[in-house]
Scaffold this motif. Structure first.
Motif, PDB file in Angstrom:
ATOM      1  N   MET A   1      11.583   7.381  -6.033  1.00 57.11           N
ATOM      2  CA  MET A   1      10.314   7.515  -6.724  1.00 57.11           C
ATOM      3  C   MET A   1      10.309   8.863  -7.444  1.00 57.11           C
ATOM      4  SD  MET A   1       6.484   7.090  -5.090  1.00 57.11           S
ATOM      5  CE  MET A   1       6.995   7.701  -3.528  1.00 57.11           C
ATOM      6  N   SER A   9       1.945  11.231  -5.204  1.00 57.49           N
ATOM      7  CA  SER A   9       3.071  11.011  -4.309  1.00 57.49           C
ATOM      8  C   SER A   9       2.597  10.618  -2.911  1.00 57.49           C
ATOM      9  CB  SER A   9       3.940  12.267  -4.243  1.00 57.49           C
ATOM     10  OG  SER A   9       5.009  12.070  -3.353  1.00 57.49           O
ATOM     11  N   LYS A  11      -0.269   9.219  -2.080  1.00 55.90           N
ATOM     12  CA  LYS A  11      -0.841   7.871  -2.144  1.00 55.90           C
ATOM     13  C   LYS A  11       0.260   6.809  -2.161  1.00 55.90           C
ATOM     14  CE  LYS A  11      -5.251   8.679  -2.263  1.00 55.90           C
ATOM     15  NZ  LYS A  11      -6.114   8.199  -1.178  1.00 55.90           N
ATOM     16  N   CYS A  12       1.323   7.065  -2.913  1.00 54.66           N
ATOM     17  CA  CYS A  12       2.431   6.104  -2.988  1.00 54.66           C
ATOM     18  C   CYS A  12       3.160   5.982  -1.653  1.00 54.66           C
ATOM     19  CB  CYS A  12       3.395   6.497  -4.104  1.00 54.66           C
ATOM     20  SG  CYS A  12       2.735   6.223  -5.757  1.00 54.66           S
ATOM     21  N   GLU A  16       3.837   2.684   0.554  1.00 54.82           N
ATOM     22  CA  GLU A  16       5.183   2.313   1.010  1.00 54.82           C
ATOM     23  C   GLU A  16       5.201   2.071   2.519  1.00 54.82           C
ATOM     24  OE1 GLU A  16       7.553   5.615  -0.347  1.00 54.82           O
ATOM     25  OE2 GLU A  16       8.077   4.598  -2.205  1.00 54.82           O
ATOM     26  N   ILE A  44      -3.331  -1.501  -3.239  1.00 57.06           N
ATOM     27  CA  ILE A  44      -2.510  -0.997  -4.347  1.00 57.06           C
ATOM     28  C   ILE A  44      -3.352  -0.886  -5.614  1.00 57.06           C
ATOM     29  CG2 ILE A  44      -0.560  -1.507  -5.869  1.00 57.06           C
ATOM     30  CD1 ILE A  44       0.769  -2.828  -3.355  1.00 57.06           C
ATOM     31  N   CYS A  51      -5.363   7.009  -8.687  1.00 54.36           N
ATOM     32  CA  CYS A  51      -4.323   7.843  -9.290  1.00 54.36           C
ATOM     33  C   CYS A  51      -4.525   8.002 -10.794  1.00 54.36           C
ATOM     34  CB  CYS A  51      -2.940   7.278  -8.973  1.00 54.36           C
ATOM     35  SG  CYS A  51      -2.490   7.458  -7.223  1.00 54.36           S
ATOM     36  N   PHE A 146       4.002  -3.311  -6.616  1.00 55.32           N
ATOM     37  CA  PHE A 146       3.896  -1.879  -6.335  1.00 55.32           C
ATOM     38  C   PHE A 146       4.946  -1.092  -7.119  1.00 55.32           C
ATOM     39  CE2 PHE A 146       5.132   1.780  -3.586  1.00 55.32           C
ATOM     40  CZ  PHE A 146       4.006   2.554  -3.829  1.00 55.32           C
ATOM     41  N   SER A 147       6.143  -1.613  -7.189  1.00 50.01           N
ATOM     42  CA  SER A 147       7.204  -0.951  -7.960  1.00 50.01           C
ATOM     43  C   SER A 147       6.789  -0.802  -9.427  1.00 50.01           C
ATOM     44  CB  SER A 147       8.494  -1.773  -7.849  1.00 50.01           C
ATOM     45  OG  SER A 147       9.506  -1.207  -8.629  1.00 50.01           O
ATOM     46  N   VAL A 150       4.212   1.995  -9.718  1.00 47.66           N
ATOM     47  CA  VAL A 150       4.845   3.317  -9.638  1.00 47.66           C
ATOM     48  C   VAL A 150       5.440   3.683 -10.995  1.00 47.66           C
ATOM     49  CG1 VAL A 150       6.743   4.641  -8.607  1.00 47.66           C
ATOM     50  CG2 VAL A 150       5.242   3.257  -7.147  1.00 47.66           C
TER      51      VAL A 150
END
Length: 161
Positions: A1, A9, A11-12, A16, A44, A51, A146-147, A150
């Motif tokens: 990431m 970061s 939050k991600c 994950e 998400i 974000c 999610f990917s 990001v």
């Protein structure tokens, strides 16, 4: 990431970890997996809202004008609900046509990232309006979404921060 901002970061990483837990908990129960995937989907989408608002507020701070910063912060909190690709483009265009054009050039309407954010919203809307009787979302689907989110956040960071 490749997220640089500490808030984003964090939050991600939370998402994950949630997705890892969901995958572990749902190993032997597809129905539980569908419910957990739906829950993760909503989280998400909420994380994307938070974000994006954070990025916009941080960008507003660069103006050095507290009143402008406050106005933009309050405006984005009211305006950015149920995010999809079009709404992000619209808000970027309110800052600058260049921002909107760069974002649209990076993410074509059929790209995995656009499919991801629009899919997250569609799934949330379906659950909210039609219930859970026909859940068919999987943890794998949500991980793919999610990917894409990001990747969008990385691009927004690069453009605005």
């Amino acid at each position: 990431m490749n997220i640089r901002d500490e808030y984003i970061s964090t939050k991600c990483i939370e998402i994950e970890n949630l997705l890892k837990d969901c995958r572990d908990w749902a190993l032997n129960d597809p129905k539980l997996g569908a419910h957990l995937a739906t829950y993760a989907n909503v989280l998400i989408l909420g994380m994307l809202e938070e974000c994006f608002e954070h990025i916009v507020k941080e960008r507003a701070k660069k103006s050095g004008d507290v009143e402008v910063e406050n106005y933009i912060g309050k405006h984005i909190e009211q305006r950015f609900r149920n995010p999809n690709f079009g709404l992000i483009c619209s808000i970027l265009g309110q800052f600058s046509d260049t921002y909107r054009e760069e974002f649209e050039k990076t993410f074509k309407t059929d790209s995995p990232e656009v499919v991801a954010i629009n899919g997250l919203l569609e799934n949330k809307t379906n659950v909210a309006h039609y219930g859970v009787a026909n859940l068919n979302l999987s943890i794998n689907d949500v991980e793919i979404y999610f990917s894409g989110v990001v990747n969008i956040l990385v691009k927004l960071e690069d453009m605005l921060l």
